[in-house]
Motif scaffolding. Structure first.
Motif, PDB file in Angstrom:
ATOM      1  N   GLY A 156       0.777  -1.224   0.000  1.00  0.00           N
ATOM      2  CA  GLY A 156       0.000   0.000   0.000  1.00  0.00           C
ATOM      3  C   GLY A 156       0.812   1.279   0.000  1.00  0.00           C
ATOM      4  N   ARG A 157       2.090   1.191  -0.313  1.00  0.00           N
ATOM      5  CA  ARG A 157       2.913   2.395  -0.375  1.00  0.00           C
ATOM      6  C   ARG A 157       3.077   2.837  -1.834  1.00  0.00           C
ATOM      7  NH1 ARG A 157       5.019   3.085   4.761  1.00  0.00           N
ATOM      8  NH2 ARG A 157       5.219   1.176   5.994  1.00  0.00           N
ATOM      9  N   LEU A 158       3.335   4.124  -2.027  1.00  0.00           N
ATOM     10  CA  LEU A 158       3.511   4.668  -3.368  1.00  0.00           C
ATOM     11  C   LEU A 158       4.972   4.563  -3.789  1.00  0.00           C
ATOM     12  CD1 LEU A 158       1.253   7.859  -3.244  1.00  0.00           C
ATOM     13  CD2 LEU A 158       0.988   5.915  -4.811  1.00  0.00           C
ATOM     14  N   MET A 159       5.184   4.048  -4.985  1.00  0.00           N
ATOM     15  CA  MET A 159       6.533   3.954  -5.536  1.00  0.00           C
ATOM     16  C   MET A 159       6.966   5.332  -6.030  1.00  0.00           C
ATOM     17  SD  MET A 159       6.296   0.338  -7.637  1.00  0.00           S
ATOM     18  CE  MET A 159       4.655   0.611  -8.325  1.00  0.00           C
ATOM     19  N   VAL A 160       8.142   5.773  -5.586  1.00  0.00           N
ATOM     20  CA  VAL A 160       8.645   7.083  -5.985  1.00  0.00           C
ATOM     21  C   VAL A 160      10.046   6.946  -6.567  1.00  0.00           C
ATOM     22  CG1 VAL A 160       7.271   8.379  -4.303  1.00  0.00           C
ATOM     23  CG2 VAL A 160       9.535   7.539  -3.650  1.00  0.00           C
ATOM     24  N   ASP A 161      10.424   7.939  -7.401  1.00  0.00           N
ATOM     25  CA  ASP A 161      11.776   7.944  -7.958  1.00  0.00           C
ATOM     26  C   ASP A 161      12.686   8.780  -7.071  1.00  0.00           C
ATOM     27  OD1 ASP A 161      11.260  10.617  -8.507  1.00  0.00           O
ATOM     28  OD2 ASP A 161      10.907  10.289 -10.658  1.00  0.00           O
ATOM     29  N   ALA A 162      13.895   9.038  -7.540  1.00  0.00           N
ATOM     30  CA  ALA A 162      14.873   9.758  -6.731  1.00  0.00           C
ATOM     31  C   ALA A 162      14.459  11.194  -6.445  1.00  0.00           C
ATOM     32  CB  ALA A 162      16.234   9.737  -7.431  1.00  0.00           C
ATOM     33  N   ASN A 163      13.587  11.759  -7.286  1.00  0.00           N
ATOM     34  CA  ASN A 163      13.094  13.126  -7.074  1.00  0.00           C
ATOM     35  C   ASN A 163      11.824  13.159  -6.241  1.00  0.00           C
ATOM     36  OD1 ASN A 163      14.016  13.380 -10.441  1.00  0.00           O
ATOM     37  ND2 ASN A 163      15.147  14.401  -8.812  1.00  0.00           N
ATOM     38  N   LEU A 164      11.387  11.990  -5.765  1.00  0.00           N
ATOM     39  CA  LEU A 164      10.166  11.809  -4.983  1.00  0.00           C
ATOM     40  C   LEU A 164       8.895  12.008  -5.803  1.00  0.00           C
ATOM     41  CD1 LEU A 164      11.162  13.373  -1.523  1.00  0.00           C
ATOM     42  CD2 LEU A 164      11.402  11.026  -2.335  1.00  0.00           C
ATOM     43  N   ARG A 165       9.026  11.846  -7.128  1.00  0.00           N
ATOM     44  CA  ARG A 165       7.829  11.828  -7.969  1.00  0.00           C
ATOM     45  C   ARG A 165       7.273  10.407  -8.003  1.00  0.00           C
ATOM     46  NH1 ARG A 165       9.214  15.388 -13.348  1.00  0.00           N
ATOM     47  NH2 ARG A 165      11.060  14.056 -13.361  1.00  0.00           N
ATOM     48  N   VAL A 166       5.958  10.299  -7.968  1.00  0.00           N
ATOM     49  CA  VAL A 166       5.331   8.986  -8.066  1.00  0.00           C
ATOM     50  C   VAL A 166       5.658   8.399  -9.427  1.00  0.00           C
ATOM     51  CG1 VAL A 166       3.131   7.749  -8.101  1.00  0.00           C
ATOM     52  CG2 VAL A 166       3.478   9.631  -6.487  1.00  0.00           C
ATOM     53  N   LYS A 167       6.110   7.175  -9.429  1.00  0.00           N
ATOM     54  CA  LYS A 167       6.558   6.547 -10.674  1.00  0.00           C
ATOM     55  C   LYS A 167       5.420   6.491 -11.683  1.00  0.00           C
ATOM     56  CE  LYS A 167      10.447   4.022  -8.722  1.00  0.00           C
ATOM     57  NZ  LYS A 167      11.099   2.713  -8.483  1.00  0.00           N
ATOM     58  N   GLY A 168       5.722   6.991 -12.887  1.00  0.00           N
ATOM     59  CA  GLY A 168       4.731   7.027 -13.950  1.00  0.00           C
ATOM     60  C   GLY A 168       4.078   8.386 -14.113  1.00  0.00           C
ATOM     61  N   PHE A 169       4.423   9.352 -13.230  1.00  0.00           N
ATOM     62  CA  PHE A 169       3.798  10.673 -13.284  1.00  0.00           C
ATOM     63  C   PHE A 169       4.855  11.764 -13.142  1.00  0.00           C
ATOM     64  CE2 PHE A 169       0.603   7.695 -11.922  1.00  0.00           C
ATOM     65  CZ  PHE A 169      -0.536   8.087 -12.619  1.00  0.00           C
ATOM     66  N   ASP A 170       4.760  12.774 -13.996  1.00  0.00           N
ATOM     67  CA  ASP A 170       5.711  13.883 -13.953  1.00  0.00           C
ATOM     68  C   ASP A 170       5.298  14.977 -12.977  1.00  0.00           C
ATOM     69  OD1 ASP A 170       7.305  12.683 -15.874  1.00  0.00           O
ATOM     70  OD2 ASP A 170       6.272  13.669 -17.545  1.00  0.00           O
ATOM     71  N   ASN A 171       4.019  15.024 -12.624  1.00  0.00           N
ATOM     72  CA  ASN A 171       3.524  16.146 -11.816  1.00  0.00           C
ATOM     73  C   ASN A 171       2.905  15.719 -10.494  1.00  0.00           C
ATOM     74  OD1 ASN A 171       1.289  14.904 -13.003  1.00  0.00           O
ATOM     75  ND2 ASN A 171       0.116  16.810 -13.102  1.00  0.00           N
ATOM     76  N   ILE A 172       3.159  14.475 -10.063  1.00  0.00           N
ATOM     77  CA  ILE A 172       2.620  13.992  -8.789  1.00  0.00           C
ATOM     78  C   ILE A 172       3.777  13.480  -7.930  1.00  0.00           C
ATOM     79  CG2 ILE A 172       1.045  12.392  -7.646  1.00  0.00           C
ATOM     80  CD1 ILE A 172      -0.669  12.368 -10.122  1.00  0.00           C
ATOM     81  N   PHE A 173       3.858  13.988  -6.709  1.00  0.00           N
ATOM     82  CA  PHE A 173       4.906  13.620  -5.766  1.00  0.00           C
ATOM     83  C   PHE A 173       4.286  12.899  -4.566  1.00  0.00           C
ATOM     84  CE2 PHE A 173       6.522  17.165  -8.151  1.00  0.00           C
ATOM     85  CZ  PHE A 173       7.903  16.999  -8.229  1.00  0.00           C
ATOM     86  N   ALA A 174       5.119  12.236  -3.792  1.00  0.00           N
ATOM     87  CA  ALA A 174       4.684  11.635  -2.520  1.00  0.00           C
ATOM     88  C   ALA A 174       5.793  11.819  -1.499  1.00  0.00           C
ATOM     89  CB  ALA A 174       4.346  10.163  -2.681  1.00  0.00           C
ATOM     90  N   ILE A 175       5.412  12.040  -0.245  1.00  0.00           N
ATOM     91  CA  ILE A 175       6.387  12.220   0.831  1.00  0.00           C
ATOM     92  C   ILE A 175       5.915  11.498   2.089  1.00  0.00           C
ATOM     93  CG2 ILE A 175       7.172  14.460  -0.042  1.00  0.00           C
ATOM     94  CD1 ILE A 175       5.489  15.829   2.103  1.00  0.00           C
ATOM     95  N   GLY A 176       6.872  11.190   2.953  1.00  0.00           N
ATOM     96  CA  GLY A 176       6.541  10.611   4.250  1.00  0.00           C
ATOM     97  C   GLY A 176       6.327   9.119   4.233  1.00  0.00           C
ATOM     98  N   ASP A 177       5.540   8.651   5.193  1.00  0.00           N
ATOM     99  CA  ASP A 177       5.373   7.215   5.414  1.00  0.00           C
ATOM    100  C   ASP A 177       4.718   6.481   4.257  1.00  0.00           C
ATOM    101  OD1 ASP A 177       6.467   7.743   7.838  1.00  0.00           O
ATOM    102  OD2 ASP A 177       4.743   7.167   9.050  1.00  0.00           O
ATOM    103  N   ILE A 178       4.018   7.201   3.396  1.00  0.00           N
ATOM    104  CA  ILE A 178       3.304   6.524   2.309  1.00  0.00           C
ATOM    105  C   ILE A 178       4.237   6.113   1.185  1.00  0.00           C
ATOM    106  CG2 ILE A 178       2.707   8.548   0.894  1.00  0.00           C
ATOM    107  CD1 ILE A 178      -0.139   7.305   0.655  1.00  0.00           C
ATOM    108  N   THR A 179       5.477   6.599   1.188  1.00  0.00           N
ATOM    109  CA  THR A 179       6.420   6.262   0.124  1.00  0.00           C
ATOM    110  C   THR A 179       7.040   4.882   0.355  1.00  0.00           C
ATOM    111  OG1 THR A 179       8.347   7.230   1.232  1.00  0.00           O
ATOM    112  CG2 THR A 179       6.993   8.704  -0.143  1.00  0.00           C
TER     113      THR A 179
END
Length: 361
Positions: A250-273
């Motif tokens: 149930g966590r969001l996959m993020v890249d090194a820039n903390l963008r949600v993988k597959g999206f250029d304009n959506i980020f995720a931070i904190g415990d959900i990553t």
């Protein structure tokens, strides 16, 4: 409506006003190049690592539970749960649609059902009264929350009979065995009875305040506190455009820039990553500062190559043991007692966190 020849400001929506989301909003408020909206189901931000102190000292919560409008004066804040995400809109449970150019998910774990600061402060007063009126107290869970609550009660109410039941083979399993053993010894000295390798079925509680453990052991206690982890607050994303970006846990996959993988304009931070590091508040704050910088780069039309990359943190933990002592693990070094307690236990970083939000310490 934008004036002719004036470019419309970009819209940033932050979902979740916890440790990371609150600092991100405060940081973004300094920039005039875009507008932001915070969506949060509660009207306040809480310094979560101060919760256990607030249970034994309710007045402490007056500094650690802060209305969003107190540190985000004039900001757009929507008190509601988000329940859907489309390509350019977030929907809320109250039926609102909020447009975004950039989106940040910071929902962390499921939390308190209190909506207002007043409700939250009353909850702490009720917890405190429950502790004071009980001779025996059962704590379920031997992670940092359970251990810190046991420590707070043992120090402030040394005559209470405290039992801590943990299903794991040792306390604080996220730190090394040496530190776990030191904490167990500290609790034992404080007359806290620790039962390992068992869980408690709360449905088994009888009218005479007895509880059954998974091994069939009977525990007598006037009250109990459940200190196990709350679920990740991501179930609502399973029917959104982010459904394929969720891990099995149930966590969001993020890249090194903390963008949600597959999206250029959506980020995720904190415990959900899904970042491979301990889920701690100060790291959520680091995530927030990285995303703030990256949003400024993108919104100002900068090169994506100038975006900041987040480096997962090395293991570090400080767990309070009452008002003056703590256990700390920094890399491979373990300490327990007054020295690590000086770092955290007296004020629990509340003053420092308030300063980050522009408030009096």
């Amino acid at each position: 409506m934008a004036e002719p020849g004036v470019e419309k400001k970009k819209r940033v929506v932050i979902i979740g006003g916890g440790v990371g989301g609150s600092l991100l909003c405060k940081t973004l408020q300094k920039h005039r190049d875009f507008d932001f909206t915070l969506i949060d189901p509660k009207e306040y931000f809480e310094i979560t690592w101060a919760r256990l102190r607030s249970m034994v000292e309710p007045s402490f919560a007056k500094r650690s539970v802060i209305n969003h409008h107190e540190y985000l004066q004039g900001a757009s804040i929507i008190t509601s749960d988000a329940n859907g995400i489309e390509d350019a809109e977030v929907s809320t449970t109250e039926g609102r649609l909020i447009s975004y150019d950039y989106l940040v998910i910071a929902t962390g774990h499921m939390g308190s059902k209190c909506v207002t600061r007043t409700e939250k402060l009353r909850e702490y007063e009720a917890d405190n009264e429950k502790i004071k009126s009980s001779e025996s107290i059962l704590i379920i869970g031997g992670g940092p929350t359970g251990v810190e609550l046991a420590g707070e009660i043992a120090v402030d109410f040394p005559t209470k009979k405290v039992k801590l039941v943990h299903k794991g083979s040792r306390l604080l399993e996220f730190i090394d065995e040496k530190a776990s053993k030191k904490v167990l010894d500290w609790l034992t000295i404080k007359k806290v009875e620790v039962i390992l390798g068992q869980s408690v079925d709360l449905t088994s509680r009888s009218d005479d305040n007895t509880y059954k453990t998974s091994d069939g052991e009977t525990i007598m206690a006037d009250c109990h506190f459940k200190c196990t982890s709350d679920p990740i607050a991501s179930s609502w994303l399973k029917d959104s455009i982010l459904k394929d970006s969720l891990t099995d846990s149930g966590r969001l996959m993020v890249d090194a820039n903390l963008r949600v993988k597959g999206f250029d304009n959506i980020f995720a931070i904190g415990d959900i990553t899904d970042i491979a590091e301990l889920k701690q508040g100060y790291l959520a704050q680091k995530h927030a500062l990285v995303v703030a910088k990256n949003l400024v780069v993108l919104i100002n039309g900068g090169n994506e190559g100038n975006m900041v990359k987040y480096t997962p943190a090395s293991p570090m933990a400080i767990v309070s043991l009452g008002r003056k002592e703590a256990v700390a693990q920094i890399s491979c070094v373990t300490m327990i007692g007054r020295i690590p307690g000086m770092l955290k236990s007296k004020d629990l970083f509340v003053g420092k966190t308030r300063k980050l939000l522009g408030l009096k310490a």
